[in-house]
Design a protein around this motif. Structure first.
Motif, mmCIF file in Angstrom:
data_model
loop_
_atom_site.group_PDB
_atom_site.id
_atom_site.type_symbol
_atom_site.label_atom_id
_atom_site.label_comp_id
_atom_site.label_asym_id
_atom_site.label_seq_id
_atom_site.Cartn_x
_atom_site.Cartn_y
_atom_site.Cartn_z
ATOM 1 N N ALA A 12 -8.498 8.964 20.151
ATOM 2 C CA ALA A 12 -8.669 8.594 21.507
ATOM 3 C C ALA A 12 -7.529 7.489 21.197
ATOM 4 C CB ALA A 12 -8.737 8.658 22.592
ATOM 5 N N ALA A 13 -8.002 6.661 20.904
ATOM 6 C CA ALA A 13 -7.390 4.707 20.549
ATOM 7 C C ALA A 13 -6.778 4.393 19.418
ATOM 8 C CB ALA A 13 -8.312 4.037 19.464
ATOM 9 N N ILE A 14 -7.174 5.754 18.206
ATOM 10 C CA ILE A 14 -5.558 5.162 17.224
ATOM 11 C C ILE A 14 -4.278 6.560 18.098
ATOM 12 C CG2 ILE A 14 -4.933 7.189 15.541
ATOM 13 C CD1 ILE A 14 -7.210 6.789 13.887
ATOM 14 N N ALA A 15 -4.489 7.549 18.581
ATOM 15 C CA ALA A 15 -3.572 7.957 19.155
ATOM 16 C C ALA A 15 -2.606 6.946 20.252
ATOM 17 C CB ALA A 15 -3.660 9.651 20.184
ATOM 18 N N GLU A 16 -3.316 6.641 21.503
ATOM 19 C CA GLU A 16 -2.919 5.153 22.342
ATOM 20 C C GLU A 16 -1.963 3.808 21.543
ATOM 21 O OE1 GLU A 16 -4.240 3.043 26.218
ATOM 22 O OE2 GLU A 16 -5.308 4.248 25.159
ATOM 23 N N HIS A 17 -2.572 3.582 20.773
ATOM 24 C CA HIS A 17 -2.617 2.363 19.793
ATOM 25 C C HIS A 17 -1.950 2.544 18.753
ATOM 26 C CE1 HIS A 17 -4.467 0.350 23.225
ATOM 27 N NE2 HIS A 17 -5.476 1.393 22.635
ATOM 28 N N THR A 18 -1.505 3.343 18.229
ATOM 29 C CA THR A 18 -1.723 2.907 16.664
ATOM 30 C C THR A 18 -1.214 4.612 16.107
ATOM 31 O OG1 THR A 18 -3.828 3.582 15.305
ATOM 32 C CG2 THR A 18 -2.758 1.334 15.474
ATOM 33 N N PRO A 19 -0.178 4.695 16.902
ATOM 34 C CA PRO A 19 -0.087 6.951 16.403
ATOM 35 C C PRO A 19 0.901 6.738 15.272
ATOM 36 C CG PRO A 19 1.073 5.653 18.527
ATOM 37 C CD PRO A 19 0.133 4.346 18.195
ATOM 38 N N LEU A 21 -0.577 5.958 13.006
ATOM 39 C CA LEU A 21 -1.650 6.922 11.768
ATOM 40 C C LEU A 21 -2.731 7.708 11.867
ATOM 41 C CD1 LEU A 21 -4.371 3.395 11.803
ATOM 42 C CD2 LEU A 21 -2.239 4.349 10.112
ATOM 43 N N LEU A 22 -2.132 8.637 12.908
ATOM 44 C CA LEU A 22 -2.614 9.779 13.777
ATOM 45 C C LEU A 22 -2.574 11.466 12.858
ATOM 46 C CD1 LEU A 22 -4.754 10.529 15.750
ATOM 47 C CD2 LEU A 22 -2.327 11.635 17.228
ATOM 48 N N ALA A 23 -1.534 11.091 12.372
ATOM 49 C CA ALA A 23 -1.271 12.494 11.324
ATOM 50 C C ALA A 23 -2.590 12.256 9.732
ATOM 51 C CB ALA A 23 0.119 12.849 10.788
ATOM 52 N N ASP A 24 -2.537 11.853 9.587
ATOM 53 C CA ASP A 24 -3.213 10.766 8.275
ATOM 54 C C ASP A 24 -4.780 11.223 8.639
ATOM 55 O OD1 ASP A 24 -1.417 10.343 6.308
ATOM 56 O OD2 ASP A 24 -1.496 8.707 6.319
ATOM 57 N N PHE A 25 -5.094 10.743 10.010
ATOM 58 C CA PHE A 25 -6.704 11.210 10.341
ATOM 59 C C PHE A 25 -7.247 12.081 10.251
ATOM 60 C CE2 PHE A 25 -9.287 11.176 13.943
ATOM 61 C CZ PHE A 25 -10.635 10.021 13.666
ATOM 62 N N ASP A 26 -5.801 12.626 10.580
ATOM 63 C CA ASP A 26 -6.215 14.419 11.373
ATOM 64 C C ASP A 26 -6.074 14.913 10.266
ATOM 65 O OD1 ASP A 26 -5.839 13.771 14.090
ATOM 66 O OD2 ASP A 26 -4.504 14.294 15.157
ATOM 67 N N ALA A 27 -5.753 15.044 9.650
ATOM 68 C CA ALA A 27 -5.570 15.049 8.064
ATOM 69 C C ALA A 27 -6.909 15.323 6.810
ATOM 70 C CB ALA A 27 -4.010 15.102 7.102
ATOM 71 N N ARG A 48 -14.699 3.916 7.965
ATOM 72 C CA ARG A 48 -13.072 3.727 7.464
ATOM 73 C C ARG A 48 -12.291 3.319 8.491
ATOM 74 N NH1 ARG A 48 -8.716 6.184 5.633
ATOM 75 N NH2 ARG A 48 -8.170 5.394 3.682
ATOM 76 N N TRP A 49 -12.189 4.451 8.895
ATOM 77 C CA TRP A 49 -10.896 4.618 9.920
ATOM 78 C C TRP A 49 -10.727 3.885 10.661
ATOM 79 C CZ3 TRP A 49 -6.388 6.462 9.885
ATOM 80 C CH2 TRP A 49 -5.900 7.386 8.432
ATOM 81 N N TRP A 50 -11.805 3.525 11.890
ATOM 82 C CA TRP A 50 -12.253 2.238 12.549
ATOM 83 C C TRP A 50 -11.478 0.576 11.603
ATOM 84 C CZ3 TRP A 50 -12.289 2.516 17.400
ATOM 85 C CH2 TRP A 50 -13.459 2.794 18.161
ATOM 86 N N GLY A 51 -11.642 0.785 10.604
ATOM 87 C CA GLY A 51 -11.022 -0.622 9.630
ATOM 88 C C GLY A 51 -10.011 -0.320 9.491
ATOM 89 N N GLU A 52 -9.752 1.170 8.971
ATOM 90 C CA GLU A 52 -7.588 1.240 9.446
ATOM 91 C C GLU A 52 -6.762 0.584 10.521
ATOM 92 O OE1 GLU A 52 -5.814 1.999 6.578
ATOM 93 O OE2 GLU A 52 -7.614 1.706 5.290
ATOM 94 N N TYR A 53 -7.897 1.181 11.279
ATOM 95 C CA TYR A 53 -7.505 1.050 13.214
ATOM 96 C C TYR A 53 -7.139 -0.024 13.367
ATOM 97 C CZ TYR A 53 -7.791 1.216 17.874
ATOM 98 O OH TYR A 53 -7.976 0.526 19.461
ATOM 99 N N ALA A 54 -7.919 -0.849 12.675
ATOM 100 C CA ALA A 54 -7.991 -2.145 13.505
ATOM 101 C C ALA A 54 -7.238 -3.328 12.345
ATOM 102 C CB ALA A 54 -10.018 -2.901 12.919
ATOM 103 N N ILE A 55 -6.863 -2.631 11.681
ATOM 104 C CA ILE A 55 -5.871 -3.519 10.619
ATOM 105 C C ILE A 55 -4.253 -3.384 11.270
ATOM 106 C CG2 ILE A 55 -5.222 -3.271 8.027
ATOM 107 C CD1 ILE A 55 -7.423 -3.145 7.373
ATOM 108 N N ALA A 56 -4.292 -2.015 11.513
ATOM 109 C CA ALA A 56 -3.427 -1.308 12.255
ATOM 110 C C ALA A 56 -2.472 -2.358 13.450
ATOM 111 C CB ALA A 56 -3.085 0.135 12.472
#
Length: 102
Positions: A12-19, A21-27, A48-56
């Motif tokens: 949900a955070a990725i979809a809202e704030h860093t969309p 990244l969403l396709a890579d996250f889902d895949a 890993r993904w919380w880190g990617e989200y925080a960086i983005a």
């Protein structure tokens, strides 16, 4: 109070704030976790993904990580490349520890 760090909250955070990244996250979720019979990899995946989200979410940090990793990829000086990769790893570990922003 710390934010929830569940897979659902992360998506949900990725979809809202860093969309972007969403396709890579889902895949990666589908490939590494969704069809697995063992949930052991879930904590590492989430970290890993919380880190990617925080960086983005932090353009300055994202630029710094990209600059360091690009320099490491381009250098022919092995000790320099190792130092740069260590710096990148440090930045990524610190990003994974940050509290998720809402």
């Amino acid at each position: 109070m710390s934010a929830e760090r569940s897979p659902k909250a992360l998506r949900a955070a990725i979809a809202e704030h860093t969309p972007a990244l969403l396709a890579d996250f889902d895949a990666q979720w589908k490939r590494d976790i969704a069809d697995a019979y063992d949930i052991a990899p879930v904590p590492a995946f989430l970290a890993r993904w919380w880190g990617e989200y925080a960086i983005a979410r932090d353009p300055l940090l994202e630029d710094q990580v990209n600059r360091v990793e690009d320099e490491a990829a381009e250098t022919t000086d092995l000790p320099r490349a190792k130092a740069l990769l260590g710096e990148s790893a440090h930045l990524r570990r610190a990003a994974r520890q940050a509290e998720p922003a809402r």
